[in-house]
Design an enzyme around this catalytic site. Structure first.
Site, PDB file in Angstrom:
ATOM      1  N   ARG A 159      13.472  -9.922   3.740  1.00  0.00           N
ATOM      2  CA  ARG A 159      14.002  -8.401   4.240  1.00  0.00           C
ATOM      3  C   ARG A 159      14.736  -8.598   5.724  1.00  0.00           C
ATOM      4  NH1 ARG A 159       8.969  -6.092   3.413  1.00  0.00           N
ATOM      5  NH2 ARG A 159       8.190  -6.679   5.186  1.00  0.00           N
TER       6      ARG A 159
ATOM      7  N   ARG B  65      -9.239   1.795   9.257  1.00  0.00           N
ATOM      8  CA  ARG B  65      -8.471   0.003   9.329  1.00  0.00           C
ATOM      9  C   ARG B  65     -10.120  -1.205  10.915  1.00  0.00           C
ATOM     10  NH1 ARG B  65      -2.982   0.572   9.042  1.00  0.00           N
ATOM     11  NH2 ARG B  65      -2.057  -1.390   9.931  1.00  0.00           N
TER      12      ARG B  65
ATOM     13  N   LYS C 258       1.041  -1.119  -0.272  1.00  0.00           N
ATOM     14  CA  LYS C 258      -0.334   0.145  -0.207  1.00  0.00           C
ATOM     15  C   LYS C 258       0.517   1.723  -0.012  1.00  0.00           C
ATOM     16  CE  LYS C 258      -2.061  -1.367   3.768  1.00  0.00           C
ATOM     17  NZ  LYS C 258      -1.842  -2.931   4.415  1.00  0.00           N
TER      18      LYS C 258
ATOM     19  N   ARG D  15      11.936  -2.270  11.289  1.00  0.00           N
ATOM     20  CA  ARG D  15      10.876  -1.280  12.167  1.00  0.00           C
ATOM     21  C   ARG D  15      10.661  -3.051  13.202  1.00  0.00           C
ATOM     22  NH1 ARG D  15       5.765  -0.456   8.668  1.00  0.00           N
ATOM     23  NH2 ARG D  15       4.266  -1.244  10.176  1.00  0.00           N
TER      24      ARG D  15
ATOM     25  N   ARG E 296      -0.230  -9.048  13.512  1.00  0.00           N
ATOM     26  CA  ARG E 296      -1.276  -7.969  12.620  1.00  0.00           C
ATOM     27  C   ARG E 296      -1.939  -8.976  11.561  1.00  0.00           C
ATOM     28  NH1 ARG E 296       3.949  -5.291  10.276  1.00  0.00           N
ATOM     29  NH2 ARG E 296       2.503  -3.367   9.386  1.00  0.00           N
TER      30      ARG E 296
END
Ligand code: AMP
Length: 211
Positions: free
Chosen positions: A127, A88, A13, A135, A146
């Site tokens: 990553r 959300r 996004k 993060r 999440r």
């Protein structure tokens, strides 16, 4: 145009919102970025939210709704904005509708970026292997949490926007330029017809393998 980019954490996004900001001048309104900025600056808000964010929990609705209401009053949002990571929850979506209605505006289009859970997890793992984790919540374990928060609290918004005839979907697993092209086509179609494009194939919720 006021556009919501919708999708699970890590779906792309932010990447697509930045492209739209560059190409169309609609600012990217990322509540996650705004909250991380507050954490970095050590503001009262940041201190209040940091722990929830690190655990992958949602921060309270009134906090993010307040941030967005203030942001929408800034002049760069006059021609529209791209909402990234907001709303959300149903309560946030209802508040957003009310905030925009007060300003004589509305959400014009909601685009769901569809990405399978296992691909999201693989992206985080990659990553970390590349040393690119930036993060505290960017770990496979927190991502799984999440995702469960996303399915429980955020996915009901698909029905909310589908009922308003505003929902469309794109394959978020395609290469970045292909996703951009699909989004651009939906925006063009939406602005030509004056209404968001809706088809069963596009709006079908591609709930994928559970973790
Ligand atoms: P994001 O960068 O969008 O993945 O957001 C990072 C974190 O910020 C989330 O896991 C939440 O803790 C918090 N957050 C961001 N946007 C919202 C929102 N709209 N509602 C509640 N919490 C949010």
């Amino acid at each position: 145009m006021n556009l919501v980019l919708f999708g699970p954490p890590g779906a792309g996004k932010g990447t697509q919102a930045r492209v739209l900001q560059e190409s169309r001048g609609w600012p990217q309104l990322s509540t996650g970025e705004m909250l991380r900025d507050a954490c970095r600056r050590g503001t009262q808000l940041g201190v209040k939210c940091r722990e929830l964010m690190d655990r992958g929990e949602l921060v309270p609705d009134e906090i993010v709704v307040g941030i967005i209401a203030d942001r929408l009053d800034q002049p760069d949002c006059a021609d529209g904005a791209v909402f990234d990571g907001f709303p959300r929850t149903i309560a946030q979506a209802e508040a957003l509708d009310a905030i925009l209605a007060k300003r004589g505006r509305q959400i014009d289009l909601v685009i769901e970026l569809k990405v399978k859970d296992e691909i999201l997890v693989a992206r985080v793992e990659q990553r970390i292997r590349d040393g690119g984790q930036s993060r505290a919540d960017d770990t496979p374990q927190t991502l799984r949490h999440r995702l469960s928060v996303y399915y429980k609290n955020t996915c009901p918004l698909l029905d909310y926007y589908r009922a308003q005839g505003k929902l469309a979907g794109v394959d978020g697993m395609a290469a970045i330029p292909a996703v951009t092209a699909a989004i651009t086509a939906l925006i063009e179609r939406g602005s030509q017809s004056g209404a968001a494009p809706v088809s069963a194939a596009e709006t079908q919720n591609s709930r994928v393998a559970k973790l």
